[in-house]
Design an enzyme around this catalytic site. Structure first.
Site, PDB file in Angstrom:
ATOM      1  N   SER A  34       0.848  -1.194   0.000  1.00 24.29           N
ATOM      2  CA  SER A  34       0.000   0.000   0.000  1.00 24.29           C
ATOM      3  C   SER A  34       0.878   1.236   0.000  1.00 24.29           C
ATOM      4  CB  SER A  34      -0.891  -0.003   1.237  1.00 24.29           C
ATOM      5  OG  SER A  34      -1.440   1.286   1.409  1.00 24.29           O
ATOM      6  N   HIS A  36      -1.251  -1.305  -4.231  1.00 28.47           N
ATOM      7  CA  HIS A  36      -2.535  -1.005  -3.576  1.00 28.47           C
ATOM      8  C   HIS A  36      -2.617   0.507  -3.332  1.00 28.47           C
ATOM      9  CE1 HIS A  36      -5.968  -2.141  -0.947  1.00 28.47           C
ATOM     10  NE2 HIS A  36      -5.554  -1.166  -0.143  1.00 28.47           N
ATOM     11  N   ASP A  46      -4.854   3.518  -1.806  1.00 28.06           N
ATOM     12  CA  ASP A  46      -5.944   3.815  -0.879  1.00 28.06           C
ATOM     13  C   ASP A  46      -6.520   5.204  -1.138  1.00 28.06           C
ATOM     14  OD1 ASP A  46      -6.059   1.493   0.899  1.00 28.06           O
ATOM     15  OD2 ASP A  46      -4.006   2.049   1.432  1.00 28.06           O
ATOM     16  N   MET A  86      -9.203   7.838   0.032  1.00 26.95           N
ATOM     17  CA  MET A  86     -10.042   8.160   1.202  1.00 26.95           C
ATOM     18  C   MET A  86     -10.618   9.557   1.042  1.00 26.95           C
ATOM     19  SD  MET A  86      -7.669   6.787   4.320  1.00 26.95           S
ATOM     20  CE  MET A  86      -6.723   5.273   4.204  1.00 26.95           C
ATOM     21  N   HIS A 101      -8.355   0.835  -3.845  1.00 26.90           N
ATOM     22  CA  HIS A 101      -9.257   0.593  -2.715  1.00 26.90           C
ATOM     23  C   HIS A 101      -9.965   1.899  -2.376  1.00 26.90           C
ATOM     24  CE1 HIS A 101      -9.516  -0.526   1.870  1.00 26.90           C
ATOM     25  NE2 HIS A 101     -10.703  -0.483   1.301  1.00 26.90           N
ATOM     26  N   MET A 142     -12.177   4.013  -0.244  1.00 23.11           N
ATOM     27  CA  MET A 142     -12.824   4.204   1.062  1.00 23.11           C
ATOM     28  C   MET A 142     -13.559   5.530   0.992  1.00 23.11           C
ATOM     29  SD  MET A 142      -9.667   2.747   3.285  1.00 23.11           S
ATOM     30  CE  MET A 142      -8.596   2.964   1.862  1.00 23.11           C
ATOM     31  N   MET A 156     -11.347  -6.467   5.458  1.00 28.25           N
ATOM     32  CA  MET A 156     -10.475  -5.554   6.209  1.00 28.25           C
ATOM     33  C   MET A 156     -10.087  -6.209   7.531  1.00 28.25           C
ATOM     34  SD  MET A 156      -9.963  -2.913   4.336  1.00 28.25           S
ATOM     35  CE  MET A 156      -9.011  -2.012   5.584  1.00 28.25           C
ATOM     36  N   GLY A 169      -8.917   3.466   7.326  1.00 33.01           N
ATOM     37  CA  GLY A 169      -8.670   4.885   7.601  1.00 33.01           C
ATOM     38  C   GLY A 169      -7.202   5.232   7.764  1.00 33.01           C
ATOM     39  N   GLY A 173      -2.921   3.640   8.138  1.00 34.76           N
ATOM     40  CA  GLY A 173      -1.930   2.582   8.152  1.00 34.76           C
ATOM     41  C   GLY A 173      -1.391   2.398   9.565  1.00 34.76           C
ATOM     42  N   GLY A 174      -0.651   1.320   9.746  1.00 39.97           N
ATOM     43  CA  GLY A 174       0.070   1.116  10.997  1.00 39.97           C
ATOM     44  C   GLY A 174      -0.763   0.619  12.161  1.00 39.97           C
ATOM     45  N   ASP A 225      -6.379  -6.758   4.284  1.00 42.73           N
ATOM     46  CA  ASP A 225      -5.768  -5.421   4.289  1.00 42.73           C
ATOM     47  C   ASP A 225      -5.811  -4.871   5.707  1.00 42.73           C
ATOM     48  OD1 ASP A 225      -4.919  -2.834   3.783  1.00 42.73           O
ATOM     49  OD2 ASP A 225      -6.701  -2.255   2.634  1.00 42.73           O
ATOM     50  N   GLY A 226      -4.613  -4.610   6.258  1.00 40.30           N
ATOM     51  CA  GLY A 226      -4.519  -3.999   7.578  1.00 40.30           C
ATOM     52  C   GLY A 226      -3.724  -4.844   8.551  1.00 40.30           C
ATOM     53  N   GLY A 227      -2.585  -4.303   8.999  1.00 41.35           N
ATOM     54  CA  GLY A 227      -1.795  -4.995  10.010  1.00 41.35           C
ATOM     55  C   GLY A 227      -1.073  -6.232   9.511  1.00 41.35           C
ATOM     56  N   GLY A 242       1.238  -2.156   4.087  1.00 37.70           N
ATOM     57  CA  GLY A 242       1.714  -0.786   3.938  1.00 37.70           C
ATOM     58  C   GLY A 242       2.946  -0.521   4.784  1.00 37.70           C
ATOM     59  N   SER A 243       2.736  -0.371   6.088  1.00 33.78           N
ATOM     60  CA  SER A 243       3.856  -0.011   6.964  1.00 33.78           C
ATOM     61  C   SER A 243       4.913  -1.099   7.010  1.00 33.78           C
ATOM     62  CB  SER A 243       3.340   0.324   8.367  1.00 33.78           C
ATOM     63  OG  SER A 243       2.489  -0.694   8.849  1.00 33.78           O
TER      64      SER A 243
HETATM   65  C1  DX5 Z   1      -6.176   1.199   5.782  1.00 34.51           C
HETATM   66  C2  DX5 Z   1      -5.765   0.977   4.363  1.00 34.51           C
HETATM   67  C3  DX5 Z   1      -4.633   0.048   4.221  1.00 34.51           C
HETATM   68  C4  DX5 Z   1      -3.359   0.519   4.872  1.00 34.51           C
HETATM   69  C5  DX5 Z   1      -2.691  -0.676   5.424  1.00 34.51           C
HETATM   70  O1  DX5 Z   1      -7.388   1.859   5.821  1.00 34.51           O
HETATM   71  O2  DX5 Z   1      -6.851   0.454   3.592  1.00 34.51           O
HETATM   72  O3  DX5 Z   1      -4.406  -0.312   2.872  1.00 34.51           O
HETATM   73  O4  DX5 Z   1      -2.469   1.143   3.991  1.00 34.51           O
HETATM   74  O5  DX5 Z   1      -1.588  -0.261   6.167  1.00 34.51           O
HETATM   75  P1  DX5 Z   1      -0.844  -1.258   7.161  1.00 34.51           P
HETATM   76  O6  DX5 Z   1      -0.306  -2.390   6.335  1.00 34.51           O
HETATM   77  O7  DX5 Z   1       0.210  -0.408   7.754  1.00 34.51           O
HETATM   78  O8  DX5 Z   1      -1.865  -1.733   8.167  1.00 34.51           O
HETATM   79 ZN    ZN Z   2      -6.418  -0.416   1.633  1.00 34.55          ZN
END
Ligand code: DX5
Ligand code: ZN
Length: 225
Positions: free
Chosen positions: A9, A32, A34, A36, A65, A67, A136, A141, A143-144, A174-176, A196-197
């Site tokens: 991401s 990916h 994002d 928002m 993606h 959002m 999800m 919303g 990352g991290g 997606d997420g963590g 992402g992170s």
């Molecule tokens: C969160 C995003 C993710 C985010 C994931 O709302 O949809 O794509 O970038 O980031 P990590 O991998 O750090 O959880």
């Molecule tokens: Zn995402």
């Protein structure tokens, strides 16, 4: 289950140098992106002009993606930007079946996302309209955030439903996602992993992508033995 795909991401990338940040993830299967809108989620990132520019520049396919609120209105334009897939949120769509069909008609893969507390079951009959389902594993919303293990049973139920459908529907999380959590998601049945992170926080993002993919491949081998 298909080969594991890693989609970094760019939410965790340097937004002032997106072209350079794409080069750092050249080992990825797709990028990916994002989007928002500060309404569906309490954060604002980028929109259609940036996605169009990325689609022109990127050698990797884009996984967008959304959002955003009112994806029925906004998502088809993203599909026309020449991206691999467009994901809308079930919670935001007024007519998810119609929207999924519009995305495919616009020449992209259709995908739908569910927040951690959104039930899968009301959407089972429309799985065949989708090329990818995104579950999800954090509240969307930011990352991290920490991976939510409470989503694992839903991933297992989605895997069973997809296998039962006989259709090649990808199952994305997606997420963590990191070296610490990716195997749990893979064992539950996910085959597309957004990170992402974990990727952009690594010294060599391209190496981290391979490490994540290899963890899943090694996990599959252990299961088969
Ligand atoms: C969160 C995003 C993710 C985010 C994931 O709302 O949809 O794509 O970038 O980031 P990590 O991998 O750090 O959880
Ligand atoms: Zn995402």
């Amino acid at each position: 289950m298909s080969q594991p795909h890693i989609h970094p991401s760019i939410l965790s990338a340097d937004f002032a140098n997106l072209a350079g940040e794409l080069e750092r993830i050249h080992t990825a299967d797709a990028v990916h992106v994002d989007v928002m809108d500060n309404h569906f989620v309490p954060n604002l990132t980028l929109g259609l002009p940036v996605v169009q520019a990325l689609a022109e520049r990127s050698e990797l396919p884009l996984d967008v993606h959304l959002m955003i609120e009112d994806p029925d209105r906004w998502a088809p334009a993203y599909a026309q930007a020449g991206v691999q897939s467009v994901t809308f949120h079930a919670e935001a769509a007024a007519a998810p079946v119609r929207l999924a069909r519009e995305l495919r008609a616009a020449g992209t893969r259709s995908a739908m996302a569910l927040r951690p507390a959104t039930a899968l079951e009301p959407y089972l009959d429309m799985l065949g309209e989708l090329d990818m389902l995104l579950l999800m594993t954090v509240e969307p919303g930011f990352g991290g955030q920490a991976f939510l293990d409470l989503v694992l049973p839903k991933i297992r139920r989605a895997r069973a439903a997809i296998d039962g459908s006989g259709k090649p529907i990808a199952l994305q999380v997606d997420g963590g996602i990191s070296r610490d959590t990716i195997l749990r998601a893979a064992e539950a049945g996910a085959d597309v992993f957004v990170a992402g992170s974990a990727v952009y926080g690594a010294p060599e993002p391209s190496v981290e992508i391979d490490a994540l993919r290899n963890l899943v491949l090694a996990g599959h081998q252990n299961v088969q033995q």
